[in-house]
Design a protein around this motif. Structure first.
Motif, PDB file in Angstrom:
ATOM      1  N   LEU A 172      10.693   4.550   1.782  1.00  0.00           N
ATOM      2  CA  LEU A 172      10.116   3.262   1.396  1.00  0.00           C
ATOM      3  C   LEU A 172      10.981   2.582   0.340  1.00  0.00           C
ATOM      4  CD1 LEU A 172       7.388   1.642   1.925  1.00  0.00           C
ATOM      5  CD2 LEU A 172       6.731   2.471  -0.347  1.00  0.00           C
ATOM      6  N   PRO A 173      11.506   1.382   0.617  1.00  0.00           N
ATOM      7  CA  PRO A 173      12.291   0.680  -0.405  1.00  0.00           C
ATOM      8  C   PRO A 173      11.370  -0.036  -1.394  1.00  0.00           C
ATOM      9  CG  PRO A 173      12.276  -0.601   1.620  1.00  0.00           C
ATOM     10  CD  PRO A 173      11.453   0.635   1.887  1.00  0.00           C
ATOM     11  N   ILE A 174      11.651   0.127  -2.676  1.00  0.00           N
ATOM     12  CA  ILE A 174      10.788  -0.419  -3.732  1.00  0.00           C
ATOM     13  C   ILE A 174      11.551  -1.416  -4.614  1.00  0.00           C
ATOM     14  CG2 ILE A 174       9.526   0.189  -5.837  1.00  0.00           C
ATOM     15  CD1 ILE A 174       8.002   1.265  -3.561  1.00  0.00           C
ATOM     16  N   GLN A 198       8.077  -2.056 -12.006  1.00  0.00           N
ATOM     17  CA  GLN A 198       8.934  -0.892 -12.283  1.00  0.00           C
ATOM     18  C   GLN A 198       8.216   0.435 -12.064  1.00  0.00           C
ATOM     19  OE1 GLN A 198      10.569  -1.753 -16.175  1.00  0.00           O
ATOM     20  NE2 GLN A 198      12.320  -2.796 -15.230  1.00  0.00           N
ATOM     21  N   ASN A 199       6.882   0.384 -12.015  1.00  0.00           N
ATOM     22  CA  ASN A 199       6.126   1.608 -11.736  1.00  0.00           C
ATOM     23  C   ASN A 199       5.793   1.755 -10.257  1.00  0.00           C
ATOM     24  OD1 ASN A 199       5.979   2.324 -14.524  1.00  0.00           O
ATOM     25  ND2 ASN A 199       4.423   0.720 -14.777  1.00  0.00           N
ATOM     26  N   GLY A 200       6.321   0.828  -9.447  1.00  0.00           N
ATOM     27  CA  GLY A 200       6.047   0.890  -8.008  1.00  0.00           C
ATOM     28  C   GLY A 200       4.745   0.244  -7.602  1.00  0.00           C
ATOM     29  N   LYS A 201       4.054  -0.395  -8.552  1.00  0.00           N
ATOM     30  CA  LYS A 201       2.775  -1.041  -8.235  1.00  0.00           C
ATOM     31  C   LYS A 201       3.027  -2.468  -7.705  1.00  0.00           C
ATOM     32  CE  LYS A 201      -0.374   1.932 -10.050  1.00  0.00           C
ATOM     33  NZ  LYS A 201       0.392   3.092  -9.590  1.00  0.00           N
ATOM     34  N   VAL A 243       0.794  -1.228   0.000  1.00  0.00           N
ATOM     35  CA  VAL A 243       0.000   0.000   0.000  1.00  0.00           C
ATOM     36  C   VAL A 243       0.834   1.289   0.000  1.00  0.00           C
ATOM     37  CG1 VAL A 243      -1.797   1.270   1.246  1.00  0.00           C
ATOM     38  CG2 VAL A 243      -1.926  -1.227   1.087  1.00  0.00           C
ATOM     39  N   PRO A 244       1.871   1.415   0.841  1.00  0.00           N
ATOM     40  CA  PRO A 244       2.584   2.698   0.906  1.00  0.00           C
ATOM     41  C   PRO A 244       3.250   3.065  -0.426  1.00  0.00           C
ATOM     42  CG  PRO A 244       3.212   1.285   2.750  1.00  0.00           C
ATOM     43  CD  PRO A 244       2.423   0.439   1.798  1.00  0.00           C
ATOM     44  N   THR A 245       3.453   4.369  -0.626  1.00  0.00           N
ATOM     45  CA  THR A 245       4.095   4.849  -1.849  1.00  0.00           C
ATOM     46  C   THR A 245       5.303   5.717  -1.497  1.00  0.00           C
ATOM     47  OG1 THR A 245       2.783   6.885  -1.901  1.00  0.00           O
ATOM     48  CG2 THR A 245       1.859   4.955  -3.027  1.00  0.00           C
ATOM     49  N   LYS A 246       6.171   5.881  -2.495  1.00  0.00           N
ATOM     50  CA  LYS A 246       7.332   6.767  -2.334  1.00  0.00           C
ATOM     51  C   LYS A 246       6.890   8.204  -2.055  1.00  0.00           C
ATOM     52  CE  LYS A 246      11.499   4.924  -3.655  1.00  0.00           C
ATOM     53  NZ  LYS A 246      12.521   4.661  -2.649  1.00  0.00           N
ATOM     54  N   GLN A 247       5.715   8.568  -2.601  1.00  0.00           N
ATOM     55  CA  GLN A 247       5.204   9.912  -2.368  1.00  0.00           C
ATOM     56  C   GLN A 247       4.883  10.102  -0.878  1.00  0.00           C
ATOM     57  OE1 GLN A 247       4.101   8.012  -5.100  1.00  0.00           O
ATOM     58  NE2 GLN A 247       5.550   9.189  -6.328  1.00  0.00           N
ATOM     59  N   GLN A 248       4.417   9.027  -0.249  1.00  0.00           N
ATOM     60  CA  GLN A 248       4.103   9.124   1.176  1.00  0.00           C
ATOM     61  C   GLN A 248       5.360   9.137   2.033  1.00  0.00           C
ATOM     62  OE1 GLN A 248       1.481   5.630   1.092  1.00  0.00           O
ATOM     63  NE2 GLN A 248      -0.085   6.892   2.063  1.00  0.00           N
ATOM     64  N   LEU A 287       7.698  -0.239   7.621  1.00  0.00           N
ATOM     65  CA  LEU A 287       6.885   0.751   6.914  1.00  0.00           C
ATOM     66  C   LEU A 287       5.638   0.154   6.277  1.00  0.00           C
ATOM     67  CD1 LEU A 287       9.629   3.001   5.206  1.00  0.00           C
ATOM     68  CD2 LEU A 287       8.653   3.152   7.499  1.00  0.00           C
ATOM     69  N   GLU A 288       5.593  -1.181   6.075  1.00  0.00           N
ATOM     70  CA  GLU A 288       4.353  -1.779   5.566  1.00  0.00           C
ATOM     71  C   GLU A 288       3.187  -1.428   6.480  1.00  0.00           C
ATOM     72  OE1 GLU A 288       4.375  -5.940   4.582  1.00  0.00           O
ATOM     73  OE2 GLU A 288       2.211  -6.120   4.754  1.00  0.00           O
ATOM     74  N   ASP A 289       3.446  -1.434   7.782  1.00  0.00           N
ATOM     75  CA  ASP A 289       2.369  -1.258   8.763  1.00  0.00           C
ATOM     76  C   ASP A 289       2.292   0.163   9.297  1.00  0.00           C
ATOM     77  OD1 ASP A 289       2.040  -4.026   8.502  1.00  0.00           O
ATOM     78  OD2 ASP A 289       3.342  -4.461  10.205  1.00  0.00           O
ATOM     79  N   ASN A 290       3.375   0.914   9.224  1.00  0.00           N
ATOM     80  CA  ASN A 290       3.423   2.214   9.892  1.00  0.00           C
ATOM     81  C   ASN A 290       4.540   3.071   9.293  1.00  0.00           C
ATOM     82  OD1 ASN A 290       3.535   4.314  11.831  1.00  0.00           O
ATOM     83  ND2 ASN A 290       5.051   3.146  12.997  1.00  0.00           N
ATOM     84  N   LEU A 291       4.189   4.239   8.790  1.00  0.00           N
ATOM     85  CA  LEU A 291       5.180   5.107   8.135  1.00  0.00           C
ATOM     86  C   LEU A 291       5.847   6.083   9.095  1.00  0.00           C
ATOM     87  CD1 LEU A 291       3.224   5.993   4.859  1.00  0.00           C
ATOM     88  CD2 LEU A 291       5.209   4.482   5.047  1.00  0.00           C
ATOM     89  N   TYR A 292       5.340   6.171  10.330  1.00  0.00           N
ATOM     90  CA  TYR A 292       5.767   7.269  11.213  1.00  0.00           C
ATOM     91  C   TYR A 292       6.536   6.792  12.449  1.00  0.00           C
ATOM     92  CZ  TYR A 292       2.820  10.119   8.288  1.00  0.00           C
ATOM     93  OH  TYR A 292       2.291  10.766   7.208  1.00  0.00           O
ATOM     94  N   TYR A 293       7.527   7.585  12.816  1.00  0.00           N
ATOM     95  CA  TYR A 293       8.245   7.348  14.069  1.00  0.00           C
ATOM     96  C   TYR A 293       7.472   7.965  15.230  1.00  0.00           C
ATOM     97  CZ  TYR A 293      12.207   6.586  17.142  1.00  0.00           C
ATOM     98  OH  TYR A 293      13.019   6.139  18.158  1.00  0.00           O
TER      99      TYR A 293
END
Ligand code: ZN
Length: 278
Positions: free
Chosen positions: A23-25, A52-55, A14-19, A227-233
């Protein structure tokens, strides 16, 4: 108390580089993250693949590239492949990477969940199929448990000979449609509902990741962060995967719980599968 196994779920679907720029892709990004997390104290990496598109993708070639890159940087890290359905619902595709790579571990969700955006569908037929593929590959399933009834479905798999005992569970709390409020008593109920010889880890979603992790340490379970589950420290502060691992290592150490190396984690989980070189 048993040493603490830390799983890091670095990417998810679910997470994206924009978020989050952390995030390693790509396979190389995931392998670099894996090395930093291994150095920080993680012993298992939970792996999803992106195109390659991050999907999200279930392409076994991409999983093979990721696993190979991880293995090159972290010879002993336990690789756990996701068989989750967010990247596609077809059971054959969900099983493809496990068939190809025969990893030491893979996830196995033992029920359906009403996610906010869609139904995460896992029919009994799909669950039994994915369990059979993992058994044939010599892969230990991590039973992904979103609600109490899913434990009984996992036990039924063992009763049917489709999963080997002792079972290993991952309790996912804090997700809308699942055990959303992630109260301590909900985790306690889940822990008390599994067979005595089982092992378990806990994955709190979002702001629940830290309190559920601390509770997991105190209760003698194991902990999943990432980061799969949580993007924030912290509120408004983005995390990296290794920051989340480092924090759990620090708290566990302060509480007197030692951290398991990958080989100690193998002993705790009863993994006997030889490490693949992919
Ligand atoms: Zn996952």
């Amino acid at each position: 108390m048993t040493r603490l196994i830390i799983t890091v779920a670095v990417t998810g679907s679910v997470p994206t580089k924009q978020q989050s720029p952390h995030l390693p892709i790509t396979p190389d990004e995931i392998a670099d993250t894996a090395r930093r997390c291994r150095d920080a104290g993680a012993s298992i990496i939970h792996v999803h693949a992106r195109d390659q598109n991050g999907k999200p993708t279930l392409d076994p070639d991409v999983f093979a590239a990721i696993a190979g890159a991880i293995r090159a940087q972290c010879p002993d890290l336990i690789i756990q492949i996701s068989t989750g359905g967010r990247a596609g619902a077809d059971p054959q595709m969900r099983a493809a990477a496990v068939r190809r790579l025969k990893p030491e571990m893979a996830s196995l969700t033992t029920g359906s969940v009403n996610f906010p955006d869609r139904v995460y569908e896992n029919s009994n037929e799909t669950i039994e199929f994915l369990a059979r593929v993992q058994k044939e590959a010599g892969t230990k399933p991590e039973m992904e448990i979103f609600d109490t009834g899913m434990i009984e479905t996992a036990i039924a798999l063992a009763d049917k000979g489709l999963a080997d005992r002792p079972l290993h569970f991952d309790f996912v709390l804090g997700l809308p449609g699942g055990t959303q409020s992630a109260r301590p008593k909900q985790l306690l109920h889940l822990v008390e509902s599994i067979p005595r010889d089982s092992t378990w880890t806990v994955a709190g979603i979002g702001r629940h990741q830290l309190p559920m992790g601390v509770l997991g340490i105190l209760l003698g379970g194991h902990v999943r962060v990432g980061l799969e589950d949580n993007l924030y420290y912290a509120k408004g502060v983005l995390a990296s995967n290794e920051m989340l691992v480092e924090r759990i290592v620090h708290i566990a150490t302060e509480l007197g719980r030692e951290i398991a190396s990958p080989n100690e984690a193998r002993a705790i989980l009863g993994l006997s599968h030889p490490i693949s070189n992919f």
